[in-house]
Design a protein around this motif. Structure first.
Motif, PDB file in Angstrom:
ATOM      1  N   THR A 202       1.239  -1.274  -0.176  1.00 49.83           N
ATOM      2  CA  THR A 202       0.003   0.416  -0.398  1.00 49.83           C
ATOM      3  C   THR A 202       1.122   0.987  -0.180  1.00 49.83           C
ATOM      4  N   HIS A 203       0.617   2.134  -0.636  1.00 50.58           N
ATOM      5  CA  HIS A 203       1.218   3.810  -0.716  1.00 50.58           C
ATOM      6  C   HIS A 203       1.331   4.665   0.880  1.00 50.58           C
ATOM      7  N   SER A 204       2.568   4.655   0.719  1.00 48.86           N
ATOM      8  CA  SER A 204       2.663   5.516   2.263  1.00 48.86           C
ATOM      9  C   SER A 204       3.356   6.997   1.828  1.00 48.86           C
ATOM     10  N   PHE A 205       2.257   7.548   1.007  1.00 50.31           N
ATOM     11  CA  PHE A 205       2.565   9.128   0.009  1.00 50.31           C
ATOM     12  C   PHE A 205       3.159   9.317   1.435  1.00 50.31           C
ATOM     13  N   GLU A 206       2.878   9.568   3.267  1.00 50.69           N
ATOM     14  CA  GLU A 206       3.804  10.571   3.682  1.00 50.69           C
ATOM     15  C   GLU A 206       5.428  10.577   3.924  1.00 50.69           C
ATOM     16  N   GLU A 207       5.900   9.601   2.996  1.00 47.51           N
ATOM     17  CA  GLU A 207       6.952   9.033   3.095  1.00 47.51           C
ATOM     18  C   GLU A 207       7.797   9.107   1.867  1.00 47.51           C
ATOM     19  N   ASP A 208       6.696   9.521   0.991  1.00 42.97           N
ATOM     20  CA  ASP A 208       7.379   9.296  -0.626  1.00 42.97           C
ATOM     21  C   ASP A 208       8.678  10.742  -0.499  1.00 42.97           C
ATOM     22  N   HIS A 209       9.770  10.240  -0.978  1.00 39.66           N
ATOM     23  CA  HIS A 209      11.283  10.648  -0.754  1.00 39.66           C
ATOM     24  C   HIS A 209      11.869  11.190  -2.465  1.00 39.66           C
ATOM     25  N   ASP A 210      12.712  12.237  -3.203  1.00 40.77           N
ATOM     26  CA  ASP A 210      13.358  11.695  -4.083  1.00 40.77           C
ATOM     27  C   ASP A 210      12.686  11.845  -5.289  1.00 40.77           C
ATOM     28  N   GLY A 211      11.607  11.915  -5.404  1.00 35.99           N
ATOM     29  CA  GLY A 211      11.000  11.169  -6.333  1.00 35.99           C
ATOM     30  C   GLY A 211      10.499   9.973  -6.412  1.00 35.99           C
ATOM     31  N   LEU A 212      10.627   9.063  -5.277  1.00 33.53           N
ATOM     32  CA  LEU A 212      10.113   7.835  -5.296  1.00 33.53           C
ATOM     33  C   LEU A 212       8.678   7.488  -4.572  1.00 33.53           C
ATOM     34  N   SER A 213       8.581   6.850  -4.768  1.00 39.32           N
ATOM     35  CA  SER A 213       6.955   6.616  -4.047  1.00 39.32           C
ATOM     36  C   SER A 213       7.437   4.797  -2.908  1.00 39.32           C
ATOM     37  N   VAL A 214       7.026   5.547  -1.750  1.00 36.90           N
ATOM     38  CA  VAL A 214       7.246   4.551  -1.181  1.00 36.90           C
ATOM     39  C   VAL A 214       5.645   3.634  -0.421  1.00 36.90           C
TER      40      VAL A 214
ATOM     41  N   ARG B 283      -3.532   4.338  -2.895  1.00 47.49           N
ATOM     42  CA  ARG B 283      -3.177   3.225  -4.036  1.00 47.49           C
ATOM     43  C   ARG B 283      -2.311   2.125  -3.334  1.00 47.49           C
ATOM     44  N   GLY B 284      -1.679   1.163  -4.425  1.00 45.83           N
ATOM     45  CA  GLY B 284      -1.587   0.081  -4.023  1.00 45.83           C
ATOM     46  C   GLY B 284      -0.742  -0.858  -4.836  1.00 45.83           C
ATOM     47  N   VAL B 285      -0.091  -1.296  -4.987  1.00 41.46           N
ATOM     48  CA  VAL B 285       0.618  -2.569  -5.902  1.00 41.46           C
ATOM     49  C   VAL B 285       0.588  -4.073  -5.240  1.00 41.46           C
ATOM     50  N   GLU B 286       0.559  -4.594  -6.126  1.00 43.98           N
ATOM     51  CA  GLU B 286       0.772  -6.356  -5.764  1.00 43.98           C
ATOM     52  C   GLU B 286       2.128  -7.359  -6.961  1.00 43.98           C
ATOM     53  N   PHE B 287       2.706  -7.700  -6.617  1.00 44.35           N
ATOM     54  CA  PHE B 287       3.260  -9.061  -7.012  1.00 44.35           C
ATOM     55  C   PHE B 287       3.172 -10.217  -6.549  1.00 44.35           C
ATOM     56  N   ARG B 288       2.478 -10.830  -8.437  1.00 45.94           N
ATOM     57  CA  ARG B 288       2.464 -12.049  -7.331  1.00 45.94           C
ATOM     58  C   ARG B 288       3.262 -12.637  -7.823  1.00 45.94           C
ATOM     59  N   ALA B 289       3.704 -14.446  -8.319  1.00 38.36           N
ATOM     60  CA  ALA B 289       4.785 -15.066  -7.911  1.00 38.36           C
ATOM     61  C   ALA B 289       4.942 -15.573  -9.324  1.00 38.36           C
ATOM     62  N   ASP B 290       3.714 -15.372  -9.732  1.00 38.33           N
ATOM     63  CA  ASP B 290       3.437 -15.821 -11.214  1.00 38.33           C
ATOM     64  C   ASP B 290       3.988 -15.149 -12.332  1.00 38.33           C
ATOM     65  N   GLY B 291       4.446 -13.733 -11.986  1.00 34.32           N
ATOM     66  CA  GLY B 291       4.831 -12.665 -12.665  1.00 34.32           C
ATOM     67  C   GLY B 291       3.455 -11.288 -12.400  1.00 34.32           C
ATOM     68  N   THR B 292       2.708 -11.522 -12.419  1.00 31.22           N
ATOM     69  CA  THR B 292       1.807 -10.715 -13.171  1.00 31.22           C
ATOM     70  C   THR B 292       2.425  -9.970 -11.887  1.00 31.22           C
ATOM     71  N   PHE B 293       1.328  -8.634 -12.202  1.00 31.57           N
ATOM     72  CA  PHE B 293       1.737  -7.023 -11.631  1.00 31.57           C
ATOM     73  C   PHE B 293       0.097  -6.552 -11.556  1.00 31.57           C
ATOM     74  N   VAL B 294       0.076  -6.312 -10.023  1.00 27.67           N
ATOM     75  CA  VAL B 294      -1.596  -5.481  -9.931  1.00 27.67           C
ATOM     76  C   VAL B 294      -1.667  -4.141  -9.690  1.00 27.67           C
ATOM     77  N   GLU B 295      -1.901  -3.193 -10.187  1.00 33.07           N
ATOM     78  CA  GLU B 295      -1.756  -1.842 -10.125  1.00 33.07           C
ATOM     79  C   GLU B 295      -2.747  -1.212  -8.995  1.00 33.07           C
ATOM     80  N   ARG B 296      -3.264  -1.144  -7.935  1.00 36.23           N
ATOM     81  CA  ARG B 296      -4.867  -0.540  -7.772  1.00 36.23           C
ATOM     82  C   ARG B 296      -4.730   0.838  -7.520  1.00 36.23           C
ATOM     83  N   LEU B 297      -5.485   1.461  -8.072  1.00 37.85           N
ATOM     84  CA  LEU B 297      -5.394   3.166  -8.274  1.00 37.85           C
ATOM     85  C   LEU B 297      -7.121   2.958  -7.585  1.00 37.85           C
ATOM     86  N   ILE B 298      -7.158   4.710  -7.357  1.00 38.19           N
ATOM     87  CA  ILE B 298      -8.090   5.076  -6.891  1.00 38.19           C
ATOM     88  C   ILE B 298      -9.320   5.647  -7.922  1.00 38.19           C
ATOM     89  N   GLY B 299     -10.343   4.944  -7.902  1.00 37.34           N
ATOM     90  CA  GLY B 299     -10.880   5.782  -9.829  1.00 37.34           C
ATOM     91  C   GLY B 299     -11.789   5.970  -8.767  1.00 37.34           C
TER      92      GLY B 299
END
Length: 90
Positions: A6-18, A33-49
């Motif tokens: 899960t995005h910890s935007f309070e900790e973002d720094h130097d152009g990096l998302s934490v 927002r959030g992201v998920e890295f699955r073992a099968d190589g699938t990447f899921v980006e969770r955005l606020i719609g």
């Protein structure tokens, strides 16, 4: 890196998302927002719609941990520990 982050935007720094694991003690926020890295190589980006409803966008990530593809482009994993992930979105 495998798992949900899960995005910890309070900790973002130097152009990096934490990102932190879901069980991290986040301060109150309207949505995160959030992201998920699955073992099968699938990447899921969770955005606020629309109406704060979550939107999932699928992509791929390489086991080397250096590149992920999602709705907002590619990301380089700059730092990964058991409880903290730093991404540079490109």
């Amino acid at each position: 890196m495998v798992g949900r982050w899960t995005h910890s935007f309070e900790e973002d720094h130097d152009g990096l998302s934490v990102y932190r694991r879901d069980d991290f003690a986040f301060p109150p926020a309207r949505g995160r927002r959030g992201v998920e890295f699955r073992a099968d190589g699938t990447f899921v980006e969770r955005l606020i719609g629309r109406g704060d409803a979550p939107e999932e966008h699928l992509g791929q990530w390489e086991p080397s941990g250096v590149v992920a593809r999602g709705a907002t482009g590619s990301a380089l994993v700059v730092n990964a520990t058991a409880d903290r992930l730093e991404l540079a979105w490109q």
